[in-house]
Design a protein around this motif. Sequence first.
Motif, PDB file in Angstrom:
ATOM      1  N   GLU A  59      -6.413  16.220  -2.694  1.00 60.45           N
ATOM      2  CA  GLU A  59      -5.597  15.642  -3.762  1.00 60.45           C
ATOM      3  C   GLU A  59      -4.295  15.093  -3.179  1.00 60.45           C
ATOM      4  OE1 GLU A  59      -4.769  14.425  -7.502  1.00 60.45           O
ATOM      5  OE2 GLU A  59      -6.515  15.666  -7.067  1.00 60.45           O
ATOM      6  N   GLY A  60      -3.989  13.838  -3.518  1.00 61.69           N
ATOM      7  CA  GLY A  60      -2.736  13.242  -3.079  1.00 61.69           C
ATOM      8  C   GLY A  60      -2.703  12.850  -1.620  1.00 61.69           C
ATOM      9  N   LEU A  61      -3.848  12.537  -1.022  1.00 64.04           N
ATOM     10  CA  LEU A  61      -3.863  12.123   0.382  1.00 64.04           C
ATOM     11  C   LEU A  61      -3.007  10.888   0.621  1.00 64.04           C
ATOM     12  CD1 LEU A  61      -7.621  12.580   1.435  1.00 64.04           C
ATOM     13  CD2 LEU A  61      -5.649  13.860   2.297  1.00 64.04           C
ATOM     14  N   ASP A  62      -2.913  10.017  -0.389  1.00 66.38           N
ATOM     15  CA  ASP A  62      -2.146   8.776  -0.217  1.00 66.38           C
ATOM     16  C   ASP A  62      -0.638   8.988  -0.298  1.00 66.38           C
ATOM     17  OD1 ASP A  62      -2.119   9.398  -2.893  1.00 66.38           O
ATOM     18  OD2 ASP A  62      -2.460   7.356  -3.599  1.00 66.38           O
ATOM     19  N   ARG A  63      -0.208  10.237  -0.412  1.00 68.61           N
ATOM     20  CA  ARG A  63       1.225  10.516  -0.401  1.00 68.61           C
ATOM     21  C   ARG A  63       1.602  11.422   0.778  1.00 68.61           C
ATOM     22  NH1 ARG A  63       1.242   6.686  -2.472  1.00 68.61           N
ATOM     23  NH2 ARG A  63       1.832   5.997  -4.547  1.00 68.61           N
ATOM     24  N   THR A  64       0.691  11.600   1.697  1.00 73.30           N
ATOM     25  CA  THR A  64       0.943  12.487   2.834  1.00 73.30           C
ATOM     26  C   THR A  64       1.586  11.725   3.987  1.00 73.30           C
ATOM     27  OG1 THR A  64      -1.252  12.068   3.760  1.00 73.30           O
ATOM     28  CG2 THR A  64      -1.038  13.922   2.234  1.00 73.30           C
ATOM     29  N   PRO A  65       2.313  12.426   4.860  1.00 71.54           N
ATOM     30  CA  PRO A  65       2.871  11.773   6.057  1.00 71.54           C
ATOM     31  C   PRO A  65       1.797  11.147   6.940  1.00 71.54           C
ATOM     32  CG  PRO A  65       3.913  13.912   5.700  1.00 71.54           C
ATOM     33  CD  PRO A  65       2.780  13.819   4.726  1.00 71.54           C
TER      34      PRO A  65
ATOM     35  N   SER B 222      -6.497   4.490   6.068  1.00 69.98           N
ATOM     36  CA  SER B 222      -5.381   5.443   6.086  1.00 69.98           C
ATOM     37  C   SER B 222      -5.753   6.726   5.335  1.00 69.98           C
ATOM     38  CB  SER B 222      -4.125   4.808   5.477  1.00 69.98           C
ATOM     39  OG  SER B 222      -3.690   3.713   6.260  1.00 69.98           O
ATOM     40  N   LEU B 223      -6.544   6.604   4.249  1.00 72.62           N
ATOM     41  CA  LEU B 223      -7.053   7.805   3.572  1.00 72.62           C
ATOM     42  C   LEU B 223      -7.958   8.615   4.498  1.00 72.62           C
ATOM     43  CD1 LEU B 223      -7.984   6.522  -0.017  1.00 72.62           C
ATOM     44  CD2 LEU B 223      -6.160   8.127   0.563  1.00 72.62           C
TER      45      LEU B 223
ATOM     46  N   VAL C 177       0.838  -1.204   0.000  1.00 81.59           N
ATOM     47  CA  VAL C 177       0.000   0.000   0.000  1.00 81.59           C
ATOM     48  C   VAL C 177       0.876   1.258   0.000  1.00 81.59           C
ATOM     49  CG1 VAL C 177      -1.687   1.320   1.340  1.00 81.59           C
ATOM     50  CG2 VAL C 177      -1.961  -1.153   1.082  1.00 81.59           C
ATOM     51  N   TRP C 178       1.963   1.224   0.744  1.00 77.82           N
ATOM     52  CA  TRP C 178       2.885   2.370   0.822  1.00 77.82           C
ATOM     53  C   TRP C 178       3.478   2.682  -0.558  1.00 77.82           C
ATOM     54  CZ3 TRP C 178       5.149   4.130   5.829  1.00 77.82           C
ATOM     55  CH2 TRP C 178       6.088   5.146   5.674  1.00 77.82           C
ATOM     56  N   ALA C 179       3.831   1.639  -1.318  1.00 78.58           N
ATOM     57  CA  ALA C 179       4.608   1.830  -2.547  1.00 78.58           C
ATOM     58  C   ALA C 179       3.768   2.060  -3.795  1.00 78.58           C
ATOM     59  CB  ALA C 179       5.508   0.610  -2.763  1.00 78.58           C
TER      60      ALA C 179
ATOM     61  N   TYR D 252     -13.743   8.258  -1.008  1.00 77.59           N
ATOM     62  CA  TYR D 252     -12.326   8.568  -1.250  1.00 77.59           C
ATOM     63  C   TYR D 252     -11.790   7.730  -2.401  1.00 77.59           C
ATOM     64  CZ  TYR D 252     -12.550  11.081   3.155  1.00 77.59           C
ATOM     65  OH  TYR D 252     -12.888  11.968   4.140  1.00 77.59           O
ATOM     66  N   TRP D 253     -12.222   6.465  -2.498  1.00 79.53           N
ATOM     67  CA  TRP D 253     -11.799   5.635  -3.616  1.00 79.53           C
ATOM     68  C   TRP D 253     -12.414   6.122  -4.921  1.00 79.53           C
ATOM     69  CZ3 TRP D 253     -12.803   1.130   0.172  1.00 79.53           C
ATOM     70  CH2 TRP D 253     -11.614   0.806   0.838  1.00 79.53           C
ATOM     71  N   VAL D 254     -13.647   6.625  -4.856  1.00 85.33           N
ATOM     72  CA  VAL D 254     -14.272   7.225  -6.036  1.00 85.33           C
ATOM     73  C   VAL D 254     -13.440   8.413  -6.508  1.00 85.33           C
ATOM     74  CG1 VAL D 254     -16.252   8.626  -6.737  1.00 85.33           C
ATOM     75  CG2 VAL D 254     -16.627   6.419  -5.615  1.00 85.33           C
ATOM     76  N   ASN D 255     -13.023   9.267  -5.578  1.00 85.64           N
ATOM     77  CA  ASN D 255     -12.169  10.401  -5.940  1.00 85.64           C
ATOM     78  C   ASN D 255     -10.824   9.940  -6.488  1.00 85.64           C
ATOM     79  OD1 ASN D 255     -13.228  12.642  -3.239  1.00 85.64           O
ATOM     80  ND2 ASN D 255     -14.112  12.281  -5.249  1.00 85.64           N
ATOM     81  N   ALA D 256     -10.231   8.897  -5.862  1.00 86.24           N
ATOM     82  CA  ALA D 256      -8.934   8.394  -6.317  1.00 86.24           C
ATOM     83  C   ALA D 256      -9.021   7.845  -7.736  1.00 86.24           C
ATOM     84  CB  ALA D 256      -8.433   7.308  -5.366  1.00 86.24           C
ATOM     85  N   LYS D 257     -10.197   7.352  -8.112  1.00 86.59           N
ATOM     86  CA  LYS D 257     -10.407   6.847  -9.466  1.00 86.59           C
ATOM     87  C   LYS D 257     -10.420   7.983 -10.480  1.00 86.59           C
ATOM     88  CE  LYS D 257     -11.788   3.335 -12.208  1.00 86.59           C
ATOM     89  NZ  LYS D 257     -10.992   2.132 -12.459  1.00 86.59           N
TER      90      LYS D 257
END
Length: 422
Positions: A329-335, A309-310, A143-145, A214-219
């Motif tokens: 935007e980009g929540l999955d790349r935040t600390p 985590s999102l 998930v991290w990568a 959130y997954w809808v937005n990520a799509k």
Amino acid sequence: MNDHSKPRDAGMPPRTGHWKLIGPGIVAAATGVGAGDLVATLIAGSRFGYALLWAAVIGCIVKIALAEGAARYHLATGTTMLDGWRSLGRWTSWYFGIYILIWGFVYGATAMSATALPLAALFPFLPLWGWAIISGLVCAGFVWANKYEVFESTMKVLIGLMFLIVVGVALLVVPDVGAALTGLIPTVPPGATIYTLGLIGGVGGTITMAAYGYWVNAKGWRSPAWMGVMRLDNRVSYAVTGIFVIAMLVIGAEMLYSAQIALSSGDRGLLDLDEVLRDRFGPIVSKLFLIGFCATALSSILGVWHGVSLLFADFWRNHVKGEVADTREGLDRTPAFRFFIFWLTIPPMVLLAFGRPFALVVLYGALGAFFMPFLALTLIWLLNSSRVPKEWRSGWLSNGLLGIAAALFVVLCLNEIWGLLS
């Protein structure tokens, strides 16, 4: 040629090929149906035969309404569920912040243990705790990568394995079609009230339902123009879940009900079923079932590691830092996203060695029992308010289904609290 696997911006969806876009709903449905849910369905079938089949169908309809409501809020407002909850008052920050940290700590150990059960049965050269640690670290690293597209594709493979194996076993036991059709008539056998409510409310219903938006937005679906595609995605995904759940009830009714075979509660009940399958159909079917069990557990752990985590990352953005919705935007790349992956994986490993402390289990159970009523009731509040453009507010059908869901989850919540107190 359009590449339907890549996220799109908030523009118009394509005129055709909507079926090829289906994905976030599959992720949400696969995450919500864990090993414990499958055992609950099996036990319902083993105790009451096909009598509660109707409850499984109603349960899927309720989940469609909840997931649709969460995603509709995202698409109609251009904000997120955490933005909506924040607008209801600071009390939501306290509740959600405490809840998600405790839930994540205990669920991390539970999910890793559940994934380890089939792995230890398939590959017994490592102890259960060893497989639990490996599964947690591997899923966290994945998930991290990886970005959402790779994550979604992996989840589709896992739910495909789950679906083919479980439905295949259900066909193998030769279901009684007449009895199954009779089970679609709503009846509640003596002593089955809580099983009925649990079957309607429990299977596929977790905190990850709030993650669907959130997954809808990520799509790449970010405007009301995608509302029709989202609804197709949601309905198809929960229809697949419904078939999956019905298949498990068929297995319970055909293999366990007549033979009066009892299963262990929780995830270990699937190992009991594995032994029954081995005795009746041989080792090949048994091994395939363990693979399906493993796919079920892995889909839950990956989905929670990503989706919750999102939610935490948005909670940190919204309630702690006070930033505006555009920064989703980009929540999955935040600390904050990566911190919560760590929180789900490393600290819970302590519980793998020492067991779950009683006080923590009680607090987790109490908070967990309150989440689904919280989601249902706040969705009714938000989707009928001026926060949502008038054309996208809930109508009588949505309000009716969300109201049923809220009442159902309140009853289940009170039953859970009564069980904890007693």
